[in-house]
Design an enzyme around this catalytic site. Sequence first.
Site, PDB file in Angstrom:
ATOM      1  N   GLY A  47      46.081  48.158  34.259  1.00 53.43           N
ATOM      2  CA  GLY A  47      44.692  48.305  34.657  1.00 53.43           C
ATOM      3  C   GLY A  47      44.474  47.805  36.070  1.00 53.43           C
ATOM      4  O   GLY A  47      45.323  47.122  36.654  1.00 53.43           O
ATOM      5  N   GLN A  52      40.174  44.368  43.209  1.00 52.16           N
ATOM      6  CA  GLN A  52      41.601  44.255  43.509  1.00 52.16           C
ATOM      7  C   GLN A  52      42.039  45.195  44.625  1.00 52.16           C
ATOM      8  O   GLN A  52      43.143  45.064  45.134  1.00 52.16           O
ATOM      9  CB  GLN A  52      42.435  44.517  42.254  1.00 52.16           C
ATOM     10  CG  GLN A  52      42.294  43.430  41.207  1.00 52.16           C
ATOM     11  CD  GLN A  52      43.151  43.746  40.015  1.00 52.16           C
ATOM     12  OE1 GLN A  52      42.721  44.438  39.107  1.00 52.16           O
ATOM     13  NE2 GLN A  52      44.370  43.246  40.026  1.00 52.16           N
ATOM     14  N   CYS A  89      49.102  39.954  36.326  1.00 50.81           N
ATOM     15  CA  CYS A  89      48.084  40.602  37.143  1.00 50.81           C
ATOM     16  C   CYS A  89      48.720  41.131  38.416  1.00 50.81           C
ATOM     17  O   CYS A  89      49.534  40.443  39.042  1.00 50.81           O
ATOM     18  CB  CYS A  89      46.982  39.592  37.477  1.00 50.81           C
ATOM     19  SG  CYS A  89      45.652  40.248  38.469  1.00 50.81           S
ATOM     20  N   LEU A  90      48.325  42.341  38.808  1.00 50.29           N
ATOM     21  CA  LEU A  90      48.849  42.938  40.029  1.00 50.29           C
ATOM     22  C   LEU A  90      48.469  42.130  41.262  1.00 50.29           C
ATOM     23  O   LEU A  90      49.174  42.181  42.270  1.00 50.29           O
ATOM     24  CB  LEU A  90      48.337  44.377  40.166  1.00 50.29           C
ATOM     25  CG  LEU A  90      48.797  45.328  39.075  1.00 50.29           C
ATOM     26  CD1 LEU A  90      48.073  46.665  39.192  1.00 50.29           C
ATOM     27  CD2 LEU A  90      50.297  45.516  39.115  1.00 50.29           C
ATOM     28  N   HIS A 131      40.466  41.497  30.471  1.00 51.53           N
ATOM     29  CA  HIS A 131      41.114  41.135  31.733  1.00 51.53           C
ATOM     30  C   HIS A 131      40.423  41.842  32.903  1.00 51.53           C
ATOM     31  O   HIS A 131      40.085  41.215  33.917  1.00 51.53           O
ATOM     32  CB  HIS A 131      42.602  41.506  31.662  1.00 51.53           C
ATOM     33  CG  HIS A 131      43.385  41.178  32.885  1.00 51.53           C
ATOM     34  ND1 HIS A 131      44.321  40.167  32.914  1.00 51.53           N
ATOM     35  CD2 HIS A 131      43.397  41.735  34.121  1.00 51.53           C
ATOM     36  CE1 HIS A 131      44.862  40.126  34.123  1.00 51.53           C
ATOM     37  NE2 HIS A 131      44.318  41.069  34.876  1.00 51.53           N
ATOM     38  N   GLU A 132      40.220  43.153  32.787  1.00 50.73           N
ATOM     39  CA  GLU A 132      39.607  43.915  33.893  1.00 50.73           C
ATOM     40  C   GLU A 132      38.143  43.550  34.085  1.00 50.73           C
ATOM     41  O   GLU A 132      37.674  43.431  35.216  1.00 50.73           O
ATOM     42  CB  GLU A 132      39.790  45.420  33.684  1.00 50.73           C
ATOM     43  CG  GLU A 132      41.227  45.881  33.650  1.00 50.73           C
ATOM     44  CD  GLU A 132      42.112  45.380  34.781  1.00 50.73           C
ATOM     45  OE1 GLU A 132      41.615  45.209  35.926  1.00 50.73           O
ATOM     46  OE2 GLU A 132      43.303  45.141  34.533  1.00 50.73           O
ATOM     47  N   HIS A 135      37.782  40.424  36.071  1.00 47.41           N
ATOM     48  CA  HIS A 135      37.900  40.646  37.519  1.00 47.41           C
ATOM     49  C   HIS A 135      36.545  40.952  38.143  1.00 47.41           C
ATOM     50  O   HIS A 135      36.263  40.531  39.265  1.00 47.41           O
ATOM     51  CB  HIS A 135      38.854  41.811  37.818  1.00 47.41           C
ATOM     52  CG  HIS A 135      40.287  41.427  37.915  1.00 47.41           C
ATOM     53  ND1 HIS A 135      40.764  40.558  38.866  1.00 47.41           N
ATOM     54  CD2 HIS A 135      41.349  41.817  37.190  1.00 47.41           C
ATOM     55  CE1 HIS A 135      42.068  40.426  38.721  1.00 47.41           C
ATOM     56  NE2 HIS A 135      42.452  41.182  37.701  1.00 47.41           N
TER      57      HIS A 135
END
Length: 174
Positions: A47, A52, A89-90, A131-132, A135
């Site tokens: 995701g 991000q 996480c990216l 999680h998303e 953010h």
Amino acid sequence: MAERQIIAIGDPVLRKRCRPVAAVTPNVLKLLDDLAETIYAGDNRAGLAAPQVGVPKRVAVLDCGTGLIELINPEIVERRGEQTGPEACLSIPGLYGYVKRAKYVKVKTLNRAGVETYVEGEDNVAVCLQHEIDHLDGVLYIDHVQQGELFSEATDKPVDLLRVLRLSRPSVGM
């Protein structure tokens, strides 16, 4: 569509609460497309949220193995159960940690047409949704990790959580 550059830990946009989308415009649709292209451009990407890629809007996409889910102005309206598992996480490359999340969530969101809809997720999909959406509120998974539960992906050895938290908030004294 275009693959976007992913912003890394330390950039202040990752810690800001994102602005709601006022209307689903062609720019919002392009952002959704770009986010999707970005997650599909690499391996092990589940995701991606707009902050991000440097865009402080309440937009995110995810695909946790059940197909692409697009979120515009998402809000968790129901949570049930509990699960703990590894997350990464990216924007925080090279680390993973164990996070306690709801096992089931129901999310109110807008679709591409600007129509209110609901998305439900259990297990891994519930984790991805939470999680998303975190953010979009300036919250990173490391904020949910306990000391001793953050690890290096390369070595599986524990990493100092407080040091990483300080990196994620560059305006806070080190």
